[in-house]
Design a protein around this motif. Structure first.
Motif: not given
Length: 151
Positions: A137-142, A144
């Motif tokens: 899952e993508p995580r904003p600014g971090q 996956y």
């Protein structure tokens, strides 16, 4: 071609200027044709097919098939973290099905394959593309966050 004598008195042929250049040109042309197998479009299609095979195996609950499509370090990580064989561990991981790949991005020997339900990361090994991370899952600014990933 000019010839010279070897230490054993035999004649040794040496290519001269134009002949050597022609041989080098043929070698480069052959190398170019053979490397055409690895063009970005072909690598992209192969990565898509590998991800599709992984998703089909997951959907069919063919957990041995899922494990066969994992990269060796990823398979080892699954077994180590779950304390059992890969095919026995996969059902407990609750991996989401990605569905058919929507976007495939290839970076050399690495690929990211995104479907409607999941993002997979693959690497190209000697025997083809293998999944190195799934359930991502993508995580904003971090980076996956992935359920399954290699060590």
């Amino acid at each position: 071609m000019a010839a010279s004598r070897t230490a054993y008195g035999k004649r040794a042929a040496r290519p001269r200027g134009a002949g050597a250049a022609a041989l080098a040109g043929v070698g480069l042309l052959t190398a170019g044709l053979l490397s055409g197998c690895g063009t970005p479009g072909v690598r992209q299609d192969d990565a898509r097919a590998a991800a599709d095979g992984f998703e089909r195996a997951l959907g069919a609950k063919d957990f041995a098939g899922v494990c066969a499509r994992l990269a060796p370090p990823t398979r080892e990580e699954v077994e180590d973290s779950e304390g059992k064989g890969c095919a026995d561990a996969v059902p407990g991981l609750s991996l989401p099905g990605a569905g058919s790949p929507v976007r495939v991005t290839v970076y050399g020997r690495q690929a990211q394959v995104t479907g409607p339900g999941d993002t997979l990361f693959l690497s190209q090994f000697h025997h083809g593309w293998r999944v190195v991370a799934a359930g991502c899952e993508p995580r904003p600014g971090q980076p996956y966050k992935c359920t399954v990933k290699g060590g």
